[in-house]
Enzyme design. Sequence first.
Site, PDB file in Angstrom:
ATOM      1  N   HIS A 178       0.751  -0.636  -0.340  1.00 29.89           N
ATOM      2  CA  HIS A 178      -0.232  -0.014   0.505  1.00 29.89           C
ATOM      3  C   HIS A 178       0.941   0.940  -0.300  1.00 29.89           C
ATOM      4  O   HIS A 178       1.611   1.294   0.748  1.00 29.89           O
ATOM      5  CB  HIS A 178      -0.533  -0.170   1.436  1.00 29.89           C
ATOM      6  N   CYS A 179       0.140   1.877  -0.983  1.00 31.69           N
ATOM      7  CA  CYS A 179       1.195   3.008  -1.373  1.00 31.69           C
ATOM      8  C   CYS A 179       0.367   4.435  -0.601  1.00 31.69           C
ATOM      9  O   CYS A 179       0.088   4.913  -1.134  1.00 31.69           O
ATOM     10  CB  CYS A 179       2.025   2.846  -2.718  1.00 31.69           C
TER      11      CYS A 179
END
Length: 343
Positions: A178-179
């Site tokens: 998850h960025c």
Amino acid sequence: MDFLVLFLWYLTFILVTVILICICSKTPRLKGLAQEGAQLCSCVFPKCLQRATQRFFHYLFHTRNHIFIVLHLVLQGTVYVEYTWEILGYCQDLEFSLSYLLLPYLLLIVNLVFFTLTCVTNPGTITKADELLFLQVYEFDNVMFPQNARCSTCDLRKPARSKHCRVCDRCVHRFDHHCVWVNNCIGAWNTRYFLTYLLTLTVSAATIAAVSAAFLVHLVMVSDLYQEMYHDDLGRLQEMDFVLIIQYLFLSFPRIVFLLGFVLVLSFLLGGYLCFVIYLAATNQTTNEWYRGDWTWCQHCPLVARSQSADPKVYRNIHSRGLWSNLGEIFLPALPYYQKKKK
């Protein structure tokens, strides 16, 4: 004295930037230090302030929000405003190639396109409607991805290479990570956009650094600054050395030197991460798989804690099909392949 003060402020700024990037990358060692710092602060600050701080960091890193997108755009916009305001005019006066000067703007346009695609594209959300479809895509290895595992949150069977994202609260096919900078998961359907976005961001930072450095070097060469002489504290005549040239440039063009330092550090950080992402793409791995995998290079490290199981199982990458097939799996549209599977 002015130079030393500016230089100390500059080092502080770079250090804070690096720490922020490390925090956002969720470095395990830095997370441990943060926990120790939180325990130390619990003895100093009142509990109301502690709870407010915990809620803020929980909102920042454990819920979907647009804070880092705004921060990303502000930093990128500031760099390009400084480049346009300071460097572009000077370089035009020195008759630099116009195509060379306009290259960062072309990279910016391409970068923003793929940044937007990474943000808005569905990474591969698994639902009950397509659960059986995703179960047929990848082979189970029964080590990292057991065949009959279920997601306790989504109440779905977990396809191979999938993972439940606690931030987005969904299971993602071929989950990478998850960025926070794009406020989205990186999965099967937007990895190609993320990789292109990261590549153009790295190249644009390196290009601005190269133009800035070329301007300063050209300025030193044109003004013959390296041939100048000065009197030291004892009155002796000395030639200009590298440190004094840097000090002169820092005092004469502080904003350009600040910009050069920032984009240089950013280029090295992004370049290192880009090499890592390209390695994962070339070997058909995800960040999640690499992080959880059994790395042979650390098996003999005394600092690594290893579980003593009666039936040890070693993870092997069974999904690599060769360089071009691995890259094709990322960059070629995957949706038609899934529709074919569904039929």
